[in-house]
Every structure is written in structure tokens, then in C-alpha cells.
Scaffold this active site. Structure first.
Site, PDB file in Angstrom:
ATOM      1  N   HIS A  17       0.852  -1.186   0.000  1.00 37.92           N
ATOM      2  CA  HIS A  17       0.000   0.000   0.000  1.00 37.92           C
ATOM      3  C   HIS A  17       0.895   1.245   0.000  1.00 37.92           C
ATOM      4  O   HIS A  17       1.918   1.281   0.692  1.00 37.92           O
ATOM      5  CB  HIS A  17      -0.899  -0.018   1.240  1.00 37.92           C
ATOM      6  CG  HIS A  17      -1.883   1.103   1.282  1.00 37.92           C
ATOM      7  ND1 HIS A  17      -1.530   2.382   1.678  1.00 37.92           N
ATOM      8  CD2 HIS A  17      -3.200   1.151   0.991  1.00 37.92           C
ATOM      9  CE1 HIS A  17      -2.596   3.161   1.630  1.00 37.92           C
ATOM     10  NE2 HIS A  17      -3.618   2.445   1.204  1.00 37.92           N
ATOM     11  N   ASP A  19       0.909   4.189   1.415  1.00 43.19           N
ATOM     12  CA  ASP A  19       1.256   4.751   2.720  1.00 43.19           C
ATOM     13  C   ASP A  19       2.198   3.825   3.488  1.00 43.19           C
ATOM     14  O   ASP A  19       3.143   4.274   4.150  1.00 43.19           O
ATOM     15  CB  ASP A  19      -0.003   4.991   3.558  1.00 43.19           C
ATOM     16  CG  ASP A  19      -0.889   6.079   2.975  1.00 43.19           C
ATOM     17  OD1 ASP A  19      -0.360   6.984   2.308  1.00 43.19           O
ATOM     18  OD2 ASP A  19      -2.119   6.015   3.185  1.00 43.19           O
ATOM     19  N   LYS A  20       1.943   2.517   3.405  1.00 40.18           N
ATOM     20  CA  LYS A  20       2.805   1.564   4.107  1.00 40.18           C
ATOM     21  C   LYS A  20       4.188   1.484   3.453  1.00 40.18           C
ATOM     22  O   LYS A  20       5.190   1.252   4.129  1.00 40.18           O
ATOM     23  CB  LYS A  20       2.146   0.177   4.111  1.00 40.18           C
ATOM     24  CG  LYS A  20       1.193  -0.018   5.254  1.00 40.18           C
ATOM     25  CD  LYS A  20       1.943  -0.131   6.558  1.00 40.18           C
ATOM     26  CE  LYS A  20       1.261   0.673   7.641  1.00 40.18           C
ATOM     27  NZ  LYS A  20       2.138   1.116   8.700  1.00 40.18           N
ATOM     28  N   GLU A  45      10.482  11.511   7.108  1.00 42.29           N
ATOM     29  CA  GLU A  45       9.191  11.388   6.432  1.00 42.29           C
ATOM     30  C   GLU A  45       9.409  11.047   4.959  1.00 42.29           C
ATOM     31  O   GLU A  45      10.354  11.532   4.336  1.00 42.29           O
ATOM     32  CB  GLU A  45       8.398  12.700   6.522  1.00 42.29           C
ATOM     33  CG  GLU A  45       8.363  13.330   7.897  1.00 42.29           C
ATOM     34  CD  GLU A  45       7.428  12.618   8.844  1.00 42.29           C
ATOM     35  OE1 GLU A  45       6.586  11.828   8.366  1.00 42.29           O
ATOM     36  OE2 GLU A  45       7.536  12.857  10.059  1.00 42.29           O
ATOM     37  N   GLU A  58      14.277  15.640   9.586  1.00 45.73           N
ATOM     38  CA  GLU A  58      15.419  16.099  10.358  1.00 45.73           C
ATOM     39  C   GLU A  58      16.195  14.893  10.894  1.00 45.73           C
ATOM     40  O   GLU A  58      15.595  14.036  11.549  1.00 45.73           O
ATOM     41  CB  GLU A  58      14.968  16.961  11.554  1.00 45.73           C
ATOM     42  CG  GLU A  58      14.199  18.215  11.154  1.00 45.73           C
ATOM     43  CD  GLU A  58      12.739  17.925  10.827  1.00 45.73           C
ATOM     44  OE1 GLU A  58      12.233  18.456   9.817  1.00 45.73           O
ATOM     45  OE2 GLU A  58      12.115  17.146  11.574  1.00 45.73           O
ATOM     46  N   LYS A 179      -5.790  -4.261   0.506  1.00 47.20           N
ATOM     47  CA  LYS A 179      -6.431  -3.912   1.775  1.00 47.20           C
ATOM     48  C   LYS A 179      -7.352  -5.039   2.206  1.00 47.20           C
ATOM     49  O   LYS A 179      -7.818  -5.829   1.380  1.00 47.20           O
ATOM     50  CB  LYS A 179      -7.299  -2.649   1.629  1.00 47.20           C
ATOM     51  CG  LYS A 179      -6.586  -1.366   1.303  1.00 47.20           C
ATOM     52  CD  LYS A 179      -7.602  -0.226   1.250  1.00 47.20           C
ATOM     53  CE  LYS A 179      -6.943   1.116   1.022  1.00 47.20           C
ATOM     54  NZ  LYS A 179      -7.934   2.217   1.067  1.00 47.20           N
ATOM     55  N   PHE A 244      -8.865  -4.048  -9.974  1.00 50.13           N
ATOM     56  CA  PHE A 244      -7.834  -3.371  -9.196  1.00 50.13           C
ATOM     57  C   PHE A 244      -6.492  -3.692  -9.845  1.00 50.13           C
ATOM     58  O   PHE A 244      -5.704  -4.472  -9.338  1.00 50.13           O
ATOM     59  CB  PHE A 244      -7.876  -3.845  -7.744  1.00 50.13           C
ATOM     60  CG  PHE A 244      -6.996  -3.059  -6.787  1.00 50.13           C
ATOM     61  CD1 PHE A 244      -6.174  -2.019  -7.216  1.00 50.13           C
ATOM     62  CD2 PHE A 244      -7.000  -3.375  -5.436  1.00 50.13           C
ATOM     63  CE1 PHE A 244      -5.377  -1.315  -6.327  1.00 50.13           C
ATOM     64  CE2 PHE A 244      -6.208  -2.681  -4.531  1.00 50.13           C
ATOM     65  CZ  PHE A 244      -5.388  -1.652  -4.971  1.00 50.13           C
ATOM     66  N   ASP A 252      -2.240   5.869  -6.350  1.00 53.02           N
ATOM     67  CA  ASP A 252      -2.529   6.761  -5.224  1.00 53.02           C
ATOM     68  C   ASP A 252      -1.218   7.173  -4.576  1.00 53.02           C
ATOM     69  O   ASP A 252      -0.317   6.350  -4.413  1.00 53.02           O
ATOM     70  CB  ASP A 252      -3.414   6.030  -4.203  1.00 53.02           C
ATOM     71  CG  ASP A 252      -4.049   6.974  -3.195  1.00 53.02           C
ATOM     72  OD1 ASP A 252      -3.902   8.189  -3.343  1.00 53.02           O
ATOM     73  OD2 ASP A 252      -4.676   6.467  -2.250  1.00 53.02           O
ATOM     74  N   ALA A 253      -1.104   8.428  -4.185  1.00 49.52           N
ATOM     75  CA  ALA A 253       0.091   8.904  -3.501  1.00 49.52           C
ATOM     76  C   ALA A 253       0.165   8.303  -2.101  1.00 49.52           C
ATOM     77  O   ALA A 253      -0.849   7.927  -1.505  1.00 49.52           O
ATOM     78  CB  ALA A 253       0.084  10.432  -3.416  1.00 49.52           C
ATOM     79  N   ARG A 258       0.306   7.853   7.788  1.00 51.15           N
ATOM     80  CA  ARG A 258      -1.104   8.062   7.460  1.00 51.15           C
ATOM     81  C   ARG A 258      -1.967   6.843   7.793  1.00 51.15           C
ATOM     82  O   ARG A 258      -3.167   6.843   7.534  1.00 51.15           O
ATOM     83  CB  ARG A 258      -1.248   8.421   5.977  1.00 51.15           C
ATOM     84  CG  ARG A 258      -2.425   9.332   5.706  1.00 51.15           C
ATOM     85  CD  ARG A 258      -2.293  10.157   4.451  1.00 51.15           C
ATOM     86  NE  ARG A 258      -1.947   9.409   3.258  1.00 51.15           N
ATOM     87  CZ  ARG A 258      -1.854   9.978   2.050  1.00 51.15           C
ATOM     88  NH1 ARG A 258      -2.093  11.276   1.923  1.00 51.15           N
ATOM     89  NH2 ARG A 258      -1.530   9.265   1.000  1.00 51.15           N
ATOM     90  N   LYS A 259      -1.379   5.823   8.384  1.00 49.71           N
ATOM     91  CA  LYS A 259      -2.138   4.620   8.728  1.00 49.71           C
ATOM     92  C   LYS A 259      -1.985   4.313  10.223  1.00 49.71           C
ATOM     93  O   LYS A 259      -1.679   3.189  10.616  1.00 49.71           O
ATOM     94  CB  LYS A 259      -1.669   3.433   7.869  1.00 49.71           C
ATOM     95  CG  LYS A 259      -2.155   3.519   6.424  1.00 49.71           C
ATOM     96  CD  LYS A 259      -3.652   3.296   6.335  1.00 49.71           C
ATOM     97  CE  LYS A 259      -4.179   3.437   4.918  1.00 49.71           C
ATOM     98  NZ  LYS A 259      -4.296   4.832   4.497  1.00 49.71           N
ATOM     99  N   LYS A 279      10.685   7.599  13.278  1.00 52.18           N
ATOM    100  CA  LYS A 279      11.034   8.344  14.483  1.00 52.18           C
ATOM    101  C   LYS A 279      11.904   7.492  15.405  1.00 52.18           C
ATOM    102  O   LYS A 279      11.553   6.350  15.724  1.00 52.18           O
ATOM    103  CB  LYS A 279       9.772   8.765  15.233  1.00 52.18           C
ATOM    104  CG  LYS A 279       8.892   9.729  14.443  1.00 52.18           C
ATOM    105  CD  LYS A 279       7.621  10.060  15.207  1.00 52.18           C
ATOM    106  CE  LYS A 279       6.737  11.010  14.391  1.00 52.18           C
ATOM    107  NZ  LYS A 279       5.463  11.293  15.077  1.00 52.18           N
ATOM    108  N   LYS A 283      11.559  10.035  20.594  1.00 54.49           N
ATOM    109  CA  LYS A 283      10.215  10.563  20.335  1.00 54.49           C
ATOM    110  C   LYS A 283       9.197   9.681  21.052  1.00 54.49           C
ATOM    111  O   LYS A 283       9.018   8.512  20.710  1.00 54.49           O
ATOM    112  CB  LYS A 283       9.899  10.575  18.842  1.00 54.49           C
ATOM    113  CG  LYS A 283      10.492  11.745  18.079  1.00 54.49           C
ATOM    114  CD  LYS A 283      11.952  11.586  17.830  1.00 54.49           C
ATOM    115  CE  LYS A 283      12.492  12.677  16.909  1.00 54.49           C
ATOM    116  NZ  LYS A 283      13.963  12.601  16.816  1.00 54.49           N
ATOM    117  N   ASP A 285       6.119   9.694  20.884  1.00 53.93           N
ATOM    118  CA  ASP A 285       5.072   9.193  19.990  1.00 53.93           C
ATOM    119  C   ASP A 285       5.235   7.693  19.801  1.00 53.93           C
ATOM    120  O   ASP A 285       4.256   6.944  19.748  1.00 53.93           O
ATOM    121  CB  ASP A 285       5.172   9.857  18.608  1.00 53.93           C
ATOM    122  CG  ASP A 285       4.582  11.248  18.584  1.00 53.93           C
ATOM    123  OD1 ASP A 285       3.869  11.605  19.536  1.00 53.93           O
ATOM    124  OD2 ASP A 285       4.851  11.987  17.622  1.00 53.93           O
TER     125      ASP A 285
END
Length: 397
Positions: A17, A19-20, A45, A58, A179, A244, A252-253, A258-259, A279, A283, A285
Site C-alpha cells: 500500500h 502509505d505503508k 518522512e 530532520e 487492503k 484493481f 494513489d500517492a 497516514r495509517k 522516528k 520521540k 510518539d
């Protein structure tokens, strides 16, 4: 989960995918830096579209890393070897725009607020502060052996199976993007039956719809989904659009982070909002969310509660959390005050303590960047360890 009938849905996506794909590139870069420089500060990123990849962020490190080489290898390893199926790791454009971590952020990580203001005792875990502010959520429940919600567990198993069937060429017409979505009807918090299964998988144009459906039922759904939860009313949707073929970054970008619901608990638990991939563990997060999962999982494994969600919040530059609290949804077996005391005594949630306990300054992140960061029986992840549960049980005797 107290209703007599409740439909709940979770989703997973395959490693291909878009995003992945970006999450994996970011974590592959992180792994390479941290392998050569365990103290590296990385906030990497990735964005991707068609045959172009952009790496931004960074990074402060003494290590020298060939980032473009890592980007290409990650894409090729996933199976993107031709632009016609999404992107070609050998020929794609790679643009890199990285700078060093802000010195203002580094101040608090290098020396905590407590040390700078002389409010803490001498303790190595008090020396460094959190790399950001925010709230992290940890969750566990006794629905599955891995202490995860059944909806996200089944969704991840389906997407992992799709990739396995593709890599092993059992279903050679499959392509990397895909998916899965599973809807379960719960009755008073217990899974009653699977209401719907949705699988969308990229494929070569030559394959027919009936072949897809037959193969997915035989090789994916039947081996994974418990037969006792499937009945004639269970709806199965395979590639609902009917086609598909155009997938991956061509369709798709993609973007790192985003997931976040796929990465965690499939929407069953709340989410603090911070993504994980790219990260380094300073961090919170990432490291704080791992510690929160470890806490929640051990509480449930100790049978102190059947469902448990904990929130931990941090302030940038401070070593001690600004708040810790939990919700057991009425399933706790002992008083809240006793649970609070156990958490305070058995779980050190300062960032430096978390990093040390789980040995997070090592390259273990790429493997988490697809199919979830939690409840992974296929991986040896330190935050999934439940040895503290035995200690908790003994303290309650």
C-alpha cells in the site's frame, strides 16, 4: 461493548500500500542510522507518487548512510520492480531534503527539565527528557491470544496472507497493493459472528473475478477466519469495484504516518495522534506508545482486567509523564486505587527508562512498519513481553 448487538470494523493494508511503502522506507532509513549510531536523532518522512520518492525531515547523526540505496532496496524488496504495477525501485526518482534536528528540541532531550531546574534526584533515567509533547494510548483485551481486538487481528492476518501468497507465487497474479476489512457483530463485548469481509487486492489484468473470489476464499478466508463465526449471513466482498489493476504509487500517492489506526488497535482504542514510523525512540510518539501497550497487555495478561486502555501524556523536555490514567470499561477485578498503585510501582514510564528496558536504540523498526506494531506473534518485540504479569499476580496473592 455493552450493547446486545454492536457492529465493529477494522482495516489492514498490505506492505505494498502506498502509505505503508512510505512507512517502511522511513523505518528502513531509521534502522540504518541507529545501527551505525545508536544515539541518532531521526524524524524521517517519505512521500511517494507514481515513479517519484521524496525523503524529508530532520536527522542528526555521526553515521554516514546511503539513503537513496535504502529507498531503492526497500521498494524492490516489497516487489515493486516495474512502473506498470506502481513504481520501479531501480529507476524511480529519489529526492532527499534532510536537515539536522532543531537545537531547541535537542536541549530538552539532551538534558531534562527536571535536571535543568534541579527538581529531580540523581538518577540516570531523569537526565533526558521527552522528545515531544503529546498523549500516548496503550490497549489490550482478552479477545485473542495476542491480547488484541479480533477485528484488527483478522484484518492483519488476511493482508499478511495476501503478501505471503504473492511472494511465494502461490497466486502469481497478485501485485503488492491491497487492503482488508473485517466487520464483527459483538454481543455484550463478545464476538458473535463475522458480518462482513472485504478484500481489495491489486492483480494482473489477465485474472478473472471468479478466479479471485475462489482463490481468496480457499487460500485466505477459510484458513484464517474462524468457521464458527461465519454463517450464511456473512457478506464477502472481493475487489468490489470489479477491477484493481492500477495500484501502488501509480494509483494513489503515499505518505509516512497516514495509517496510524492500522498500526495500532484498529479503532477499538483511542489514539493520541502521533505516528510511529521514521522516528527514533527519543520521540515518545513511538517509545511512549510501546510502553503503554506493554503496560496494558501485562494488566490483562495478569487477569486484573479483561479490557484495558491507558493514556500517558508527556511534555517536551521533561522526563516524568505529566499524567497517567486508565479505563478498564467495568472489567477490572480489583479496585482502581490498587491498579494505580501497581502501575506506579511496576512500570517506569520515563523515556530513558523505556528506551533502556526495551533496548530501543537498535535496528528493529522496519519489521514493524507493516501489519501492525502490536500483537505480532511472528516477531519478537520487547514491548509484547508479558513477564511482568506474573509479578503482578504474585503481588495480588
Amino acid at each position: 461493548m455493552t450493547a446486545p448487538s454492536l457492529l465493529f470494523t477494522s482495516e489492514s493494508v498490505t506492505e505494498g500500500h502506498p502509505d505503508k511503502l512510505c512507512d517502511q522506507i522511513s523505518d528502513a532509513i531509521l534502522d540504518e542510522f541507529i545501527k551505525n549510531d545508536p544515539s541518532a536523532r531521526v524524524a524521517c518522512e517519505t512521500a511517494i507518487t507514481e515513479n517519484s520518492v521524496f525523503v524529508i525531515g530532520e536527522i542528526t547523526s555521526n553515521a554516514s548512510v546511503d539513503i537513496e540505496k535504502i529507498v531503492r532496496k526497500t521498494i524492490l524488496d516489497i516487489g515493486y520492480v516495474d512502473e506498470s504495477i506502481g513504481i520501479n525501485g531501480s529507476t524511480c526518482d529519489v529526492t532527499i531534503a534532510l536537515k539536522e534536528q532543531s537545537s531547541d528540541i535537542a536541549i530538552g532531550v539532551n538534558q531534562s527539565f527536571e535536571v535543568r531546574n534541579e527538581t529531580s534526584k540523581v538518577d540516570p533515567y531523569n537526565l533526558s527528557g521527552a522528545g515531544d509533547q503529546g498523549m500516548m494510548i496503550g490497549f489490550a483485551c482478552n479477545e485473542t491470544a495476542e491480547f488484541m481486538p479480533l477485528t484488527i487481528s483478522l484484518s492483519h492476518q488476511i493482508t499478511r496472507k495476501l503478501s505471503e501468497l504473492r511472494h511465494e507465487k502461490i497466486l502469481p497474479y497478485l501485485c503488492p497493493d491491497g487492503k482488508a476489512q473485517v466487520t464483527i457483530e459483538y454481543s455484550y463485548g463478545k464476538p458473535k459472528h463475522i458480518s462482513a469481509i472485504v478484500i481489495s487486492s491489486q492483480h494482473l489484468p489477465s485474472v478473472k473475478d471468479e478466479t479471485l473470489r475462489k482463490d481468496f476464499v480457499e487460500h485466505v478466508i477459510n484458513p484464517i477466519c474462524p468457521s464458527e463465526l461465519i454463517n450464511p449471513s456473512t457478506k464477502i466482498f472481493i475487489n468490489p469495484t470489479g477491477r484493481f489493476v492500477t495500484g501502488g504509487p501509480l494509483g494513489d500517492a503515499g505518505l509516512t504516518g497516514r495509517k496510524i489506526i492500522v498500526d495500532t488497535y484498529g479503532g477499538v482504542a483511542r489514539h493520541g495522534g502521533g505516528a510511529f514510523s521514521g522516528k527514533d525512540p527519543s520521540k515518545v510518539d513511538r517509545s511512549g506508545a510501546y510502553a503503554a501497550r506493554h503496560l496494558a497487555k501485562n494488566i490483562v495478561a495478569a487477569k486484573i482486567a479483561e479490557r484495558f486502555e491507558v493514556q500517558i501524556s508527556y511534555a517536551i523536555g521533561m522526563s516524568q509523564p505529566t499524567s497517567i490514567d486508565f479505563e478498564a470499561f467495568g472489567t477490572e477485578k480489583i479496585p482502581r486505587e490498587q491498579i494505580t498503585k501497581l502501575i506506579s510501582e511496576q512500570f517506569d514510564l520515563r523515556p530513558a527508562a523505556i528506551i533502556d528496558k526495551f533496548k530501543l536504540q537498535r535496528p528493529l523498526y522496519l519489521q514493524t512498519a507493516s501489519y501492525g506494531h502490536f500483537g505480532r506473534p511472528d516477531l519478537d518485540l520487547p514491548w509484547e513481553d508479558i513477564s511482568v504479569a506474573e509479578t503482578l499476580k504474585n503481588l495480588l496473592q
